[in-house]
Structure formats: structure tokens, C-alpha cells
Design a protein around this motif. Structure first.
Motif, PDB file in Angstrom:
ATOM      1  N   ARG A   7       0.806  -1.228   0.000  1.00  0.00           N
ATOM      2  CA  ARG A   7       0.000   0.000   0.000  1.00  0.00           C
ATOM      3  C   ARG A   7       0.836   1.274   0.000  1.00  0.00           C
ATOM      4  NH1 ARG A   7      -2.480   0.456   6.070  1.00  0.00           N
ATOM      5  NH2 ARG A   7      -0.510   0.176   7.140  1.00  0.00           N
ATOM      6  N   HIS A   9       3.213   1.669  -2.254  1.00  0.00           N
ATOM      7  CA  HIS A   9       3.606   1.817  -3.661  1.00  0.00           C
ATOM      8  C   HIS A   9       2.450   2.419  -4.452  1.00  0.00           C
ATOM      9  CE1 HIS A   9       7.365  -0.534  -3.548  1.00  0.00           C
ATOM     10  NE2 HIS A   9       6.749  -1.212  -2.597  1.00  0.00           N
ATOM     11  N   GLY A  11       1.977   2.480  -7.602  1.00  0.00           N
ATOM     12  CA  GLY A  11       1.534   1.555  -8.646  1.00  0.00           C
ATOM     13  C   GLY A  11       0.546   0.527  -8.120  1.00  0.00           C
ATOM     14  N   TYR A  12       0.820   0.005  -6.950  1.00  0.00           N
ATOM     15  CA  TYR A  12      -0.086  -0.964  -6.333  1.00  0.00           C
ATOM     16  C   TYR A  12      -1.436  -0.316  -6.048  1.00  0.00           C
ATOM     17  CZ  TYR A  12      -2.191  -4.019  -2.840  1.00  0.00           C
ATOM     18  OH  TYR A  12      -3.061  -4.818  -2.144  1.00  0.00           O
ATOM     19  N   ILE A  14      -2.795   2.359  -7.469  1.00  0.00           N
ATOM     20  CA  ILE A  14      -3.486   2.676  -8.730  1.00  0.00           C
ATOM     21  C   ILE A  14      -4.065   1.406  -9.339  1.00  0.00           C
ATOM     22  CG2 ILE A  14      -3.135   3.446 -11.113  1.00  0.00           C
ATOM     23  CD1 ILE A  14      -1.121   5.509  -9.947  1.00  0.00           C
ATOM     24  N   TRP A  15      -3.297   0.330  -9.336  1.00  0.00           N
ATOM     25  CA  TRP A  15      -3.771  -0.916  -9.916  1.00  0.00           C
ATOM     26  C   TRP A  15      -5.000  -1.428  -9.162  1.00  0.00           C
ATOM     27  CZ3 TRP A  15      -3.808  -6.162  -8.303  1.00  0.00           C
ATOM     28  CH2 TRP A  15      -4.140  -7.063  -9.325  1.00  0.00           C
ATOM     29  N   GLN A  16      -4.945  -1.438  -7.840  1.00  0.00           N
ATOM     30  CA  GLN A  16      -6.077  -1.906  -7.037  1.00  0.00           C
ATOM     31  C   GLN A  16      -7.303  -1.021  -7.260  1.00  0.00           C
ATOM     32  OE1 GLN A  16      -6.582  -4.615  -5.193  1.00  0.00           O
ATOM     33  NE2 GLN A  16      -4.567  -5.405  -5.690  1.00  0.00           N
ATOM     34  N   SER A  18      -7.932   0.815  -9.893  1.00  0.00           N
ATOM     35  CA  SER A  18      -8.376   0.579 -11.261  1.00  0.00           C
ATOM     36  C   SER A  18      -9.203  -0.698 -11.353  1.00  0.00           C
ATOM     37  CB  SER A  18      -7.156   0.495 -12.184  1.00  0.00           C
ATOM     38  OG  SER A  18      -7.551   0.132 -13.482  1.00  0.00           O
ATOM     39  N   GLN A  19      -8.749  -1.751 -10.712  1.00  0.00           N
ATOM     40  CA  GLN A  19      -9.482  -3.016 -10.742  1.00  0.00           C
ATOM     41  C   GLN A  19     -10.857  -2.876 -10.090  1.00  0.00           C
ATOM     42  OE1 GLN A  19      -8.369  -5.915 -12.331  1.00  0.00           O
ATOM     43  NE2 GLN A  19      -6.924  -4.401 -13.069  1.00  0.00           N
TER      44      GLN A  19
END
Length: 150
Positions: A7, A9, A11-12, A14-16, A18-19
Motif C-alpha cells: 500500500r 507503492h 503503482g499498487y 493505482i492498480w487496485q 483501477s481493478q
């Protein structure tokens, strides 16, 4: 030194995010029989007018192949049409039909609850800031998706 927690990061996160948001958009689009790429294409065409498939793919942040599939489905439903560019005969432009523009409005209304849910932790000024910050990040990572001066 141990690795940082996921949490921490960006990127992590944003990815979560986004999903989680993609699931909500997919659920909202299902009754309208639209994929996310088709929804994005209709929104761009309704907002900015006719453009080539390559330009549409860049603005939607998908591959040309994915956009080709999306446009084919929209064309078959009479939601978009293809025409030769008025001055560049080799370029085929895609534009939303009146039915496509109407569906774009309905689709935008369909995703409103998902957007409200995502922004619910924020007040009005914070919401404006969140949008501005996300747009700045996107403009850095994929500037084609945020056209300027159209």
C-alpha cells in the motif's frame, strides 16, 4: 531492510483502484451491452467528434486492435459510422450516430453511482483536487488520453 508494504507503492494503489473501479463500470455497462472500450469510444466521439480509429485508440488508451474490435461492435449496432476523411481519402473517420450519442449519455448516467461511490470520502474541494491530480498523473504517463484544446 524488508520491502515496503504494497500500500506504500503508488503503482499498487493505482492498480487496485483501477481493478475495483473497472468492476463497477463493467457492471454498469452490461445492461447497455457496452464494453469499457466501447463506452470510452462513444464518450470520446460524442465529446470531440469524428476521428480515425488510431486516434480513438490513443485517446482511449487501448491498442489499435482492441479499438478495432470495439468499433466493429458499435458499427454493427448502428452506434457509430465510418466515412472517408473529407481531405485525406486514405483515412477513415469514425463518428457517433445520433443513437450512439444518446447511448453515451445513458452510459454516463449509468456510471454516475460508481463515480459518486469512489469520490464519497471527499468533500467538494477535495473532489476537484483528486480529479486534477489524477489528470496530471495521466498527462505525464499517457498524454494522448487527455486532449488539450480540442
Amino acid at each position: 531492510m524488508p520491502p515496503r508494504e504494497p500500500r506504500e507503492h503508488i503503482g499498487y494503489l493505482i492498480w487496485q483502484l483501477s481493478q475495483a473501479y473497472a468492476i463497477r463500470i463493467e457492471q454498469a455497462m452490461r445492461p447497455l451491452r457496452l464494453t469499457q472500450a466501447q463506452f470510452s469510444a462513444l464518450m470520446h466521439l460524442s465529446t470531440y467528434g469524428a476521428m480515425s480509429s488510431a486516434e480513438l485508440a490513443r485517446r482511449c488508451g487501448v491498442t489499435p486492435q482492441s479499438m478495432g474490435t470495439a468499433v466493429q461492435g458499435l458499427t454493427e449496432r448502428g452506434l457509430v459510422e465510418r466515412r472517408a476523411h473529407p481531405t485525406h481519402g486514405r483515412i477513415i473517420e469514425i463518428s457517433a450516430t445520433p443513437q450512439g450519442e444518446e447511448l453515451a449519455v445513458r452510459a454516463e448516467q449509468a456510471i454516475a453511482p460508481a463515480e459518486e461511490e469512489a469520490l464519497s470520502p471527499f468533500g467538494a474541494q477535495e473532489r476537484a483536487r483528486v480529479r486534477a491530480d489524477l489528470q496530471r498523473m495521466l498527462a505525464t504517463l499517457n498524454p494522448h488520453t487527455l486532449p488539450s484544446g480540442d
